[in-house]
Design an enzyme around this catalytic site. Structure first.
Site, PDB file in Angstrom:
ATOM      1  CB  ILE A 107      27.034  -8.324 -49.122  1.00  0.00           C
ATOM      2  CG1 ILE A 107      26.048  -7.866 -50.203  1.00  0.00           C
ATOM      3  CG2 ILE A 107      26.503  -7.995 -47.736  1.00  0.00           C
ATOM      4  CD1 ILE A 107      24.807  -8.717 -50.301  1.00  0.00           C
ATOM      5  CG  ASP A 108      30.031  -4.989 -53.361  1.00  0.00           C
ATOM      6  OD1 ASP A 108      31.163  -5.085 -52.851  1.00  0.00           O
ATOM      7  OD2 ASP A 108      29.455  -3.898 -53.525  1.00  0.00           O
ATOM      8  CG  HIS A 123      25.972  -5.284 -43.105  1.00  0.00           C
ATOM      9  ND1 HIS A 123      25.540  -4.069 -43.574  1.00  0.00           N
ATOM     10  CD2 HIS A 123      25.962  -5.173 -41.751  1.00  0.00           C
ATOM     11  CE1 HIS A 123      25.288  -3.261 -42.554  1.00  0.00           C
ATOM     12  NE2 HIS A 123      25.538  -3.898 -41.444  1.00  0.00           N
ATOM     13  CB  CYS A 131      28.173 -25.481 -43.015  1.00  0.00           C
ATOM     14  SG  CYS A 131      27.321 -27.067 -42.874  1.00  0.00           S
ATOM     15  CB  CYS A 134      29.591 -28.153 -39.265  1.00  0.00           C
ATOM     16  SG  CYS A 134      30.417 -27.555 -40.767  1.00  0.00           S
ATOM     17  CB  CYS A 171      29.330 -28.105 -45.684  1.00  0.00           C
ATOM     18  SG  CYS A 171      30.624 -27.961 -44.456  1.00  0.00           S
TER      19      CYS A 171
END
Ligand code: NAD
Length: 266
Positions: A107-108, A123, A131, A134, A171
């Site tokens: 995830i980096d 991942h 958000c 939405c 958002c």
């Protein structure tokens, strides 16, 4: 030919749409601990507890000090992390027209930061936010996000749950955004695209994964079952994909990839 690095070089030099499949070991030499290597943050913070939304929320209520330590520790790691020689090698392989896609469990963001342009992040990505109202997604610049976390930590002791939420990015629809990472129990992202890319590749490099997290680990097996593609696996300690690999290299990602690139460039 018995030298595994030489065999890997032969496979890659004949490839036009190789695929890299990476796990936490890919970023170990960038200073980001894997789940399973001893001495890392996951020895102190159980991923099953800190990796679920419910676990995090109940921890904020019960034991906010532990959340603070976890966030502090993680912030320190991500502030220092940058792409290592292995990430840079994969970006260079793309430039050379050898590698097409990276599928990562990480995830980096380090594959994109290194320069790969087709990165499937099963991942999610810690810098991309989603958000809560939405569902739209937006990448938050690294410095901005890390600065927000630092500001939140500075005032942590005086904050309740509601004011903690005010540190989440806003958002355009005015909803709050959460990191777009897959917590335990949540759906893995871009699975059809990942299987399609794996089935279309002409070679695969598997780097730094224990192969125990599903459905991610199914992707190399499924590609190998459909077509006879050469697979190279790089891992200093174990080779969970040995049964489908043509070459298993015992070595770290950064050292092995740097050596592969040195020989490819000669
Ligand atoms: P894992 O922790 O289960 O396994 C890591 C693997 O990397 C092990 O097989 C280990 O032997 C190997 N390894 C350790 N150092 C290495 C090095 N220098 N070079 C190459 N290999 C090395 O990780 P996993 O298989 O990716 O699965 C666990 C989950 O952890 C994934 O879902 C991933 O999302 C998450 N995770 C991500 C990060 C990150 O984003 N960098 C870090 C920790 C965990």
């Amino acid at each position: 030919m018995s030298d595994p690095i030489e065999r890997a070089v032969r496979i890659l030099s004949a490839s036009k749409r190789a695929l890299a499949f990476s796990g936490a070991g890919m970023s170990a030499e960038s200073g980001i601990p894997t789940f399973r290597d001893p001495g890392g943050i996951w020895d102190q913070f159980d991923p099953a507890e800190f990796g679920t939304t419910g676990g995090l929320v109940s921890m904020i209520m019960r034991d906010p000090g532990r959340i603070r330590s976890f966030v502090e520790e993680t912030l320190g790691i991500f502030k220092k992390a940058s792409p290592n020689a292995g990430h840079r090698a994969l970006a260079r392989l793309e430039e050379m027209g050898i590698l097409r896609t990276v599928i990562t469990q990480n995830i980096d963001d380090l594959h994109s930061e290194a320069g790969n342009t087709q990165v499937i992040e099963l991942h999610g990505n810690i810098y991309r936010h989603r958000c809560l109202a939405c569902e739209s997604k937006r990448k938050i610049p690294r410095e901005d996000l890390l600065g927000r976390v630092e500001a939140m930590l500075a005032r942590f002791a005086e904050l309740d749950l509601e004011s903690l939420a005010s540190f989440l990015p806003e958002c355009t629809c005015t909803g709050r955004m959460r990191p777009d990472v897959v917590m335990f129990g949540e759906a893995v992202q871009d699975v059809p695209e990942a299987f399609a890319a794996a089935e279309d590749c002409d070679a695969m490099i598997i780097i730094g994964t224990s192969g125990v997290v599903y459905p991610a680990a199914q992707i190399p097996h499924s590609a190998a079952a459909r077509r006879n593609i050469p697979i190279i696996e790089i891992n200093p300690r174990e080779h969970p994909f040995a049964s489908i690999s043509e070459v298993s290299i015992t070595g770290t990602n950064a050292e092995t990839m740097a050596e592969i690139m040195r020989r490819l460039d000669n």
